[in-house]
Scaffold this motif. Sequence first.
Motif, PDB file in Angstrom:
ATOM      1  N   ALA A  49       0.825  -1.207   0.000  1.00 43.62           N
ATOM      2  CA  ALA A  49       0.000   0.000   0.000  1.00 43.62           C
ATOM      3  C   ALA A  49       0.861   1.259   0.000  1.00 43.62           C
ATOM      4  O   ALA A  49       0.584   2.215  -0.732  1.00 43.62           O
ATOM      5  N   THR A  50       1.898   1.275   0.823  1.00 52.65           N
ATOM      6  CA  THR A  50       2.765   2.453   0.861  1.00 52.65           C
ATOM      7  C   THR A  50       3.514   2.621  -0.456  1.00 52.65           C
ATOM      8  O   THR A  50       3.736   3.745  -0.915  1.00 52.65           O
ATOM      9  N   HIS A  51       3.883   1.510  -1.082  1.00 48.16           N
ATOM     10  CA  HIS A  51       4.521   1.596  -2.395  1.00 48.16           C
ATOM     11  C   HIS A  51       3.573   2.213  -3.421  1.00 48.16           C
ATOM     12  O   HIS A  51       3.954   3.092  -4.204  1.00 48.16           O
ATOM     13  N   GLU A  52       2.313   1.772  -3.379  1.00 54.70           N
ATOM     14  CA  GLU A  52       1.302   2.287  -4.315  1.00 54.70           C
ATOM     15  C   GLU A  52       1.053   3.777  -4.099  1.00 54.70           C
ATOM     16  O   GLU A  52       0.763   4.515  -5.055  1.00 54.70           O
ATOM     17  N   LEU A  53       1.187   4.234  -2.860  1.00 49.47           N
ATOM     18  CA  LEU A  53       0.941   5.641  -2.538  1.00 49.47           C
ATOM     19  C   LEU A  53       2.199   6.503  -2.638  1.00 49.47           C
ATOM     20  O   LEU A  53       2.141   7.712  -2.407  1.00 49.47           O
ATOM     21  N   GLY A  54       3.318   5.886  -2.968  1.00 43.97           N
ATOM     22  CA  GLY A  54       4.550   6.643  -3.087  1.00 43.97           C
ATOM     23  C   GLY A  54       5.177   7.010  -1.753  1.00 43.97           C
ATOM     24  O   GLY A  54       5.856   8.031  -1.634  1.00 43.97           O
ATOM     25  N   ILE A  55       4.947   6.165  -0.743  1.00 41.11           N
ATOM     26  CA  ILE A  55       5.491   6.401   0.600  1.00 41.11           C
ATOM     27  C   ILE A  55       6.575   5.363   0.885  1.00 41.11           C
ATOM     28  O   ILE A  55       6.387   4.170   0.624  1.00 41.11           O
ATOM     29  N   LYS A  56       7.704   5.808   1.407  1.00 44.28           N
ATOM     30  CA  LYS A  56       8.736   4.885   1.847  1.00 44.28           C
ATOM     31  C   LYS A  56       8.571   4.692   3.354  1.00 44.28           C
ATOM     32  O   LYS A  56       8.959   5.559   4.137  1.00 44.28           O
ATOM     33  N   PRO A  57       7.991   3.583   3.774  1.00 48.52           N
ATOM     34  CA  PRO A  57       7.712   3.390   5.206  1.00 48.52           C
ATOM     35  C   PRO A  57       8.953   3.020   5.996  1.00 48.52           C
ATOM     36  O   PRO A  57       9.879   2.383   5.480  1.00 48.52           O
ATOM     37  N   SER A  58       8.964   3.439   7.250  1.00 41.79           N
ATOM     38  CA  SER A  58      10.034   3.077   8.167  1.00 41.79           C
ATOM     39  C   SER A  58       9.438   2.348   9.367  1.00 41.79           C
ATOM     40  O   SER A  58       8.237   2.439   9.624  1.00 41.79           O
ATOM     41  N   PHE A  59      10.278   1.642  10.084  1.00 39.13           N
ATOM     42  CA  PHE A  59       9.829   0.903  11.260  1.00 39.13           C
ATOM     43  C   PHE A  59      10.910   0.972  12.333  1.00 39.13           C
ATOM     44  O   PHE A  59      12.076   1.238  12.045  1.00 39.13           O
ATOM     45  N   MET A  60      10.518   0.741  13.571  1.00 41.55           N
ATOM     46  CA  MET A  60      11.459   0.754  14.678  1.00 41.55           C
ATOM     47  C   MET A  60      12.078  -0.626  14.868  1.00 41.55           C
ATOM     48  O   MET A  60      11.412  -1.647  14.691  1.00 41.55           O
ATOM     49  N   GLY A  61      13.344  -0.634  15.247  1.00 44.89           N
ATOM     50  CA  GLY A  61      14.018  -1.887  15.526  1.00 44.89           C
ATOM     51  C   GLY A  61      15.074  -1.705  16.602  1.00 44.89           C
ATOM     52  O   GLY A  61      15.674  -0.627  16.720  1.00 44.89           O
ATOM     53  N   LYS A  62      15.281  -2.712  17.411  1.00 44.20           N
ATOM     54  CA  LYS A  62      16.304  -2.658  18.449  1.00 44.20           C
ATOM     55  C   LYS A  62      17.655  -2.342  17.815  1.00 44.20           C
ATOM     56  O   LYS A  62      18.013  -2.904  16.775  1.00 44.20           O
ATOM     57  N   HIS A  63      18.416  -1.458  18.437  1.00 46.17           N
ATOM     58  CA  HIS A  63      19.649  -0.964  17.813  1.00 46.17           C
ATOM     59  C   HIS A  63      20.649  -2.077  17.499  1.00 46.17           C
ATOM     60  O   HIS A  63      21.434  -1.955  16.554  1.00 46.17           O
ATOM     61  N   THR A  64      20.611  -3.164  18.251  1.00 46.14           N
ATOM     62  CA  THR A  64      21.568  -4.245  18.011  1.00 46.14           C
ATOM     63  C   THR A  64      21.304  -4.948  16.667  1.00 46.14           C
ATOM     64  O   THR A  64      22.200  -5.604  16.128  1.00 46.14           O
ATOM     65  N   LEU A  65      20.082  -4.794  16.133  1.00 46.12           N
ATOM     66  CA  LEU A  65      19.777  -5.396  14.832  1.00 46.12           C
ATOM     67  C   LEU A  65      20.463  -4.646  13.693  1.00 46.12           C
ATOM     68  O   LEU A  65      20.501  -5.134  12.565  1.00 46.12           O
TER      69      LEU A  65
END
Length: 200
Positions: A49-65
């Motif tokens: 959906a974000t690709h279709e809307l032209g949005i580059k989504p981000s997500f949170m992740g533990k810093h060690t990853l």
Amino acid sequence: MSRIVRRLLIALYRWKGWKLEGGRPACDKFLIVGAPHTSNWDFVFFIGATHELGIKPSFMGKHTLFEGPQRRFMLDMGGVPVVRHQRGGYVQSVIEAFAAVDELALVVAPEGTRSSNGEWRSGFYHMALGAGVPIVPAWVNNETMRGGMGEPIMPTGDYRADLAKLAAFYRERMPDCARFEVLEKTTQTLDELEGNRTDD
């Protein structure tokens, strides 16, 4: 590798045949709250959906990853490293991440887990309020294969009132969803608690 994974997810999104409603928010920085989170397919939907809307989504992740050889992959996929043990934890890390860039669309699942009963954690609200960015409600119904995004809601500092706006949006989109009934009742409970404090 990140490009290959993204292409595969977008291909799965198209193969599933979801119908998208709503458009891209008219802002550069915002926090997307996705609900209800009931299936692993939710992730595929939001990538497509974000690709279709032209949005580059981000997500949170533990810093060690984000350490070692997988660092580039995680960043390319839209990962935002957060340090849990620092003062403020996730919330402060996200506020700093928003402040450091000109564009950021961060996806958060306010229910926390797929096994949630519909109660939301308030961390997402403190992130948006602290960063001074709007909250964009996003939804997906895997039974009807429809989903989309609503209009941005700027947090006012009145958590009860703003949560009620979000609950109204979700109840309108999926009136039979038991989780959103719980969300609506949560706002009513908060109203009652505030009313009791006022009476005292």
